[in-house]
Design an enzyme around this catalytic site. Structure first.
Site, PDB file in Angstrom:
ATOM      1  N   PRO A  55     -16.475 -15.043  20.588  1.00 12.32           N
ATOM      2  CA  PRO A  55     -15.484 -16.103  20.836  1.00 12.32           C
ATOM      3  C   PRO A  55     -14.766 -16.526  19.552  1.00 12.32           C
ATOM      4  CG  PRO A  55     -17.644 -16.678  21.736  1.00 12.32           C
ATOM      5  CD  PRO A  55     -17.831 -15.416  20.974  1.00 12.32           C
ATOM      6  N   ASN A  68       0.847  -1.211   0.000  1.00 12.73           N
ATOM      7  CA  ASN A  68       0.000   0.000   0.000  1.00 12.73           C
ATOM      8  C   ASN A  68       0.871   1.245   0.000  1.00 12.73           C
ATOM      9  OD1 ASN A  68      -0.823  -2.189   1.764  1.00 12.73           O
ATOM     10  ND2 ASN A  68      -2.798  -1.161   1.913  1.00 12.73           N
ATOM     11  N   CYS A  69       1.922   1.163   0.832  1.00  9.57           N
ATOM     12  CA  CYS A  69       2.737   2.347   1.061  1.00  9.57           C
ATOM     13  C   CYS A  69       3.508   2.751  -0.195  1.00  9.57           C
ATOM     14  CB  CYS A  69       3.695   2.093   2.224  1.00  9.57           C
ATOM     15  SG  CYS A  69       2.829   1.386   3.648  1.00  9.57           S
ATOM     16  N   GLY A 123      -5.300  -4.449  12.734  1.00  7.25           N
ATOM     17  CA  GLY A 123      -5.048  -3.489  11.665  1.00  7.25           C
ATOM     18  C   GLY A 123      -5.924  -2.249  11.721  1.00  7.25           C
TER      19      GLY A 123
HETATM   20  P1  FAD Z   1      -5.003  -3.574   4.515  1.00 12.01           P
HETATM   21  O1  FAD Z   1      -3.545  -3.740   4.400  1.00 12.01           O
HETATM   22  O2  FAD Z   1      -5.634  -2.422   3.825  1.00 12.01           O
HETATM   23  O3  FAD Z   1      -5.676  -4.906   4.026  1.00 12.01           O
HETATM   24  C1  FAD Z   1      -7.045  -5.085   4.070  1.00 12.01           C
HETATM   25  C2  FAD Z   1      -7.464  -5.992   2.940  1.00 12.01           C
HETATM   26  O4  FAD Z   1      -8.688  -6.604   3.280  1.00 12.01           O
HETATM   27  C3  FAD Z   1      -7.700  -5.239   1.639  1.00 12.01           C
HETATM   28  O5  FAD Z   1      -6.824  -5.691   0.633  1.00 12.01           O
HETATM   29  C4  FAD Z   1      -9.142  -5.548   1.299  1.00 12.01           C
HETATM   30  O6  FAD Z   1      -9.340  -5.797  -0.078  1.00 12.01           O
HETATM   31  C5  FAD Z   1      -9.418  -6.799   2.108  1.00 12.01           C
HETATM   32  N1  FAD Z   1     -10.827  -6.956   2.486  1.00 12.01           N
HETATM   33  C6  FAD Z   1     -11.617  -6.048   3.119  1.00 12.01           C
HETATM   34  N2  FAD Z   1     -12.838  -6.564   3.333  1.00 12.01           N
HETATM   35  C7  FAD Z   1     -12.827  -7.816   2.812  1.00 12.01           C
HETATM   36  C8  FAD Z   1     -13.803  -8.835   2.713  1.00 12.01           C
HETATM   37  N3  FAD Z   1     -15.018  -8.674   3.181  1.00 12.01           N
HETATM   38  N4  FAD Z   1     -13.447  -9.989   2.123  1.00 12.01           N
HETATM   39  C9  FAD Z   1     -12.197 -10.178   1.645  1.00 12.01           C
HETATM   40  N5  FAD Z   1     -11.243  -9.237   1.695  1.00 12.01           N
HETATM   41  C10 FAD Z   1     -11.545  -8.071   2.280  1.00 12.01           C
HETATM   42  N6  FAD Z   1       1.198   3.091   6.447  1.00 12.01           N
HETATM   43  C11 FAD Z   1       2.436   3.350   6.911  1.00 12.01           C
HETATM   44  O7  FAD Z   1       2.742   3.000   8.058  1.00 12.01           O
HETATM   45  N7  FAD Z   1       3.364   3.987   6.129  1.00 12.01           N
HETATM   46  C12 FAD Z   1       3.082   4.381   4.861  1.00 12.01           C
HETATM   47  O8  FAD Z   1       3.946   4.932   4.162  1.00 12.01           O
HETATM   48  C13 FAD Z   1       1.781   4.134   4.352  1.00 12.01           C
HETATM   49  N8  FAD Z   1       1.443   4.520   3.090  1.00 12.01           N
HETATM   50  C14 FAD Z   1       0.190   4.234   2.619  1.00 12.01           C
HETATM   51  C15 FAD Z   1      -0.131   4.621   1.323  1.00 12.01           C
HETATM   52  C16 FAD Z   1      -1.394   4.323   0.814  1.00 12.01           C
HETATM   53  C17 FAD Z   1      -1.751   4.759  -0.571  1.00 12.01           C
HETATM   54  C18 FAD Z   1      -2.340   3.604   1.615  1.00 12.01           C
HETATM   55  C19 FAD Z   1      -3.698   3.256   1.070  1.00 12.01           C
HETATM   56  C20 FAD Z   1      -2.016   3.237   2.897  1.00 12.01           C
HETATM   57  C21 FAD Z   1      -0.760   3.546   3.416  1.00 12.01           C
HETATM   58  N9  FAD Z   1      -0.398   3.190   4.719  1.00 12.01           N
HETATM   59  C22 FAD Z   1       0.853   3.463   5.195  1.00 12.01           C
HETATM   60  C23 FAD Z   1      -1.355   2.538   5.625  1.00 12.01           C
HETATM   61  C24 FAD Z   1      -1.141   1.041   5.662  1.00 12.01           C
HETATM   62  O9  FAD Z   1      -1.108   0.551   4.372  1.00 12.01           O
HETATM   63  C25 FAD Z   1      -2.271   0.419   6.464  1.00 12.01           C
HETATM   64  O10 FAD Z   1      -2.245   0.950   7.764  1.00 12.01           O
HETATM   65  C26 FAD Z   1      -2.160  -1.095   6.537  1.00 12.01           C
HETATM   66  O11 FAD Z   1      -2.108  -1.646   5.256  1.00 12.01           O
HETATM   67  C27 FAD Z   1      -3.373  -1.655   7.288  1.00 12.01           C
HETATM   68  O12 FAD Z   1      -3.332  -3.047   7.268  1.00 12.01           O
HETATM   69  P2  FAD Z   1      -4.680  -3.895   7.336  1.00 12.01           P
HETATM   70  O13 FAD Z   1      -4.282  -5.303   7.265  1.00 12.01           O
HETATM   71  O14 FAD Z   1      -5.494  -3.419   8.456  1.00 12.01           O
HETATM   72  O15 FAD Z   1      -5.456  -3.472   6.020  1.00 12.01           O
END
Ligand code: FAD
Length: 578
Positions: free
Chosen positions: A289, A54-55, A295
């Site tokens: 449970p 993402n980053c 995240g």
């Molecule tokens: P994500 O990594 O977003 O993953 C969630 C995934 O779940 C998604 O791919 C989505 O498609 C999937 N999903 C959702 N609902 C469902 C469902 N019902 N069924 C199946 N799949 C599903 N953070 C930093 O610390 N440094 C940075 O430089 C930085 N840059 C970023 C740049 C961008 C453009 C973005 C968008 C984010 C950035 N971030 C950065 C933030 C970081 O990417 C997120 O904090 C991190 O990815 C969160 O992790 P996560 O697992 O919670 O969610």
């Protein structure tokens, strides 16, 4: 070597289902496998990619990363080869059934729907771009950025239509990174948003440096303006503003923040917190449970304030994924809270923050003080050193370290990480003086910037240093009841000074003491705060009551210039040419 079908190898073992296969989800899957070779692990990912960067997405838009394959750290096949995890992309989990221990899944390629059972479920669905309740957010020329697909569609639009201008609605870190990358493509870029400053983790004074860097690189700032909607026109998009003429651009990117993507959790009756985030305990267990969540979707405790908060960053997501996996596998593992350590490249500048800023600290009722300094990234005599601006915030009474912000061109990353570590360790701000940090001329100074901050705070604690700040300087009386002194060289003074301050350079101060009336407080400024500090010691030693300006004229000049440009822009009815 032919592998047995998945089901045959995993009979009778724990089955873990994970929703979301990127930061938190992929980390949890890999950790689970490292802890349990026999478990069945299935990850459902709605997009076509897993474990993507993402980053890195904004940098693909700006052609810094040119191969889209570099955006995906793993493929379902490579993940399976290494971890034997069944990564099912283009599979959306559509409902959770906590009582039955199953989830409903839709295969987005075939339309097939099925139920999948689990022993343990981890939710890592992330956060979605916040949609403001205004008309036009569904326009074809309006984009958001969350996934690889979003990135590719922005890139496709740019390659096909060659837009010359873009408006970024939102000036957080994604907005800034995209703005920079579009600017690098030669586009005319404007950032518009309601808050009067970019980057909320920074206090407005420190944000001035970010504003100045953005302007230096030709990005126009329309801060303090409320977007009321978007309208498509033949040649682009009109961004409608409250009480202002609309802005126009060939395309718009909406990046006003993110909202936890928690529809599934809500519908399944899981307890929710701020902005609909999923409530978890420090073992990442939800209210249901055998269901864990990690995240961007979860509410966390702020490590510094102890308050509930949302922190959408990759570091916390990865750590929480690991902790959920640990607990599932019987390792007692706890998440201590998020501190919000972050770092962003803004053109040539690096901007970084950790803990809480002064504004947030005050809003939570803390009585705080701060030091602002402009140290060199490394020894001044070794070529290439660059000045950085560092603000360290601490609690007045206890000297507890609360937060730090740094903007600069070199060495910002390591200083912020030292300060983040110090905050995590619960160190007092005065203890920064004691840290034994690595030094050689190309890398630092014998007194590292972090040590210098500690020395200043130690001087405050000992009563050696009394300060006055930027919010006080314009209120100082100019009626002669106090002495206002600028101790830089005449040349520096001539190039710019604060009204009402008289110039006596530090090196001749002792010879001019008879010009400074005894019995009146003396307020001293210099360029960075160092010469004025030395002046305060000379004056104190001669019986004066003296205050040193934190940050120096360099800081004052950057902040007041920024504020002046913003006022001019407002007064000129959104003339963004500044
Ligand atoms: P994500 O990594 O977003 O993953 C969630 C995934 O779940 C998604 O791919 C989505 O498609 C999937 N999903 C959702 N609902 C469902 C469902 N019902 N069924 C199946 N799949 C599903 N953070 C930093 O610390 N440094 C940075 O430089 C930085 N840059 C970023 C740049 C961008 C453009 C973005 C968008 C984010 C950035 N971030 C950065 C933030 C970081 O990417 C997120 O904090 C991190 O990815 C969160 O992790 P996560 O697992 O919670 O969610």
């Amino acid at each position: 070597m032919a592998l047995l079908p998945i089901q045959e190898r995993w009979i009778n073992n724990m089955k873990v289902v994970i929703v979301g296969g990127v930061a938190g989800g992929a980390t949890a899957a890999a950790r689970l496998r490292r802890l349990d070779e026999q478990a069945e692990i299935v990850v459902f990912e709605r997009s076509g990619f897993i474990s993507y960067a993402n980053c890195g997405l904004p940098y693909y838009i700006g052609d810094v990363i040119t191969d889209p394959q570099d955006l995906t750290l793993q493929t379902p096949e490579s993940f399976f080869s290494r971890f034997r995890v069944n990564m099912k992309v283009r599979h959306e989990v559509t409902a959770l059934h906590p009582e039955k221990h199953t989830v409903s899944v839709k295969n987005l390629k075939t339309g097939e729907e099925f139920e999948e059972s689990y022993d343990k479920l981890i939710l890592s669905p992330g956060a979605k771009p916040t949609q403001p309740p205004v008309p036009g957010t569904d326009l074809k020329k309006l984009f958001t950025l969350r996934t690889v697909e979003d990135t590719l569609s922005i890139k496709r639009y740019i390659n096909r239509n060659h837009p010359k201008s873009a408006i970024l609605a939102g000036g957080g870190f994604i907005g800034l990174e995209v703005a920079e990358n579009l600017r690098e493509l030669g586009m005319d870029v404007t950032i518009v948003q309601r808050p009067k400053q970019l980057m909320k983790p920074f206090d407005s004074d420190m944000a001035s440096f970010i504003h100045n860097e953005m302007r230096k690189h030709g990005v126009k700032l329309a801060l303090g303006h409320t977007v009321e909607g978007f309208e498509e026109t033949e040649d682009g998009v009109q961004v409608l503003l409250k009480d202002e003429a609309p802005l126009h651009a060939d395309m718009v990117i909406l990046a006003i923040g993110v909202t936890p993507d928690t529809r599934l959790a809500k519908e399944a009756g899981l307890e929710l917190g701020i902005k609909g985030s999923i409530l978890v305990n420090d073992k990442m267990e939800t209210s249901a449970p055998d269901i864990y969540a990690v995240g961007d979707a979860v509410q966390v405790k702020h490590y510094v304030t102890g308050q509930d908060t949302l922190i959408s960053l990759a570091g916390p997501a990865n750590k929480q994924g690991r902790i959920a996996a640990n607990n599932i596998c019987g390792i007692n593992s706890h998440y201590p809270g998020s501190q919000g350590s972050s770092i962003v490249k803004v053109f040539d500048m690096t901007t970084a923050a950790t803990g809480i800023n002064e504004t947030i600290a005050k809003s939570t009722g803390l009585d705080v003080d701060k030091v602002i300094l402009s140290p060199m990234s490394h020894a001044g005599y070794y070529p290439g050193g660059k000045v950085m601006t560092m603000k360290v915030v601490f609690e007045k009474e206890t000297y507890r370290l609360l937060g730090a912000q740094i903007v600069g061109y070199e060495g910002v990353d390591k200083r912020i990480d030292v300060l983040a570590t110090a905050i995590h360790a619960g160190m007092k701000a005065t203890e920064l003086a004691e840290l034994d940090l690595a030094y050689a001329p190309p890398y630092s100074s014998a007194k590292d910037p972090v040590n210098l901050a500690g020395f200043m705070i130690e001087n405050i604690e000992n009563g050696i240093l009394k300060q006055f700040h930027i919010e006080e300087i314009d209120q100082l009386p100019k009626d002669g009841s106090v002495t206002l002194l600028d101790t830089r060289t005449p040349g520096e003074y001539a190039r710019g000074h604060v009204d009402g301050f008289q110039n006596i350079p530090v090196d001749v101060l002792r010879e001019h003491l008879d010009e400074i009336e005894k019995g009146k407080p003396v307020y001293v400024i210099c360029q960075s705060g160092l010469r004025s500090y030395i002046s305060t010691r000379i004056l104190t030693g001669n019986g004066y009551d003296v205050y040193n300006f934190s940050g120096g004229f360099r800081f004052y000049d950057a902040v007041t210039n920024d504020r002046c440009l913003m006022e001019t822009a407002t007064a000129c009815g959104m003339d963004l040419s500044v």
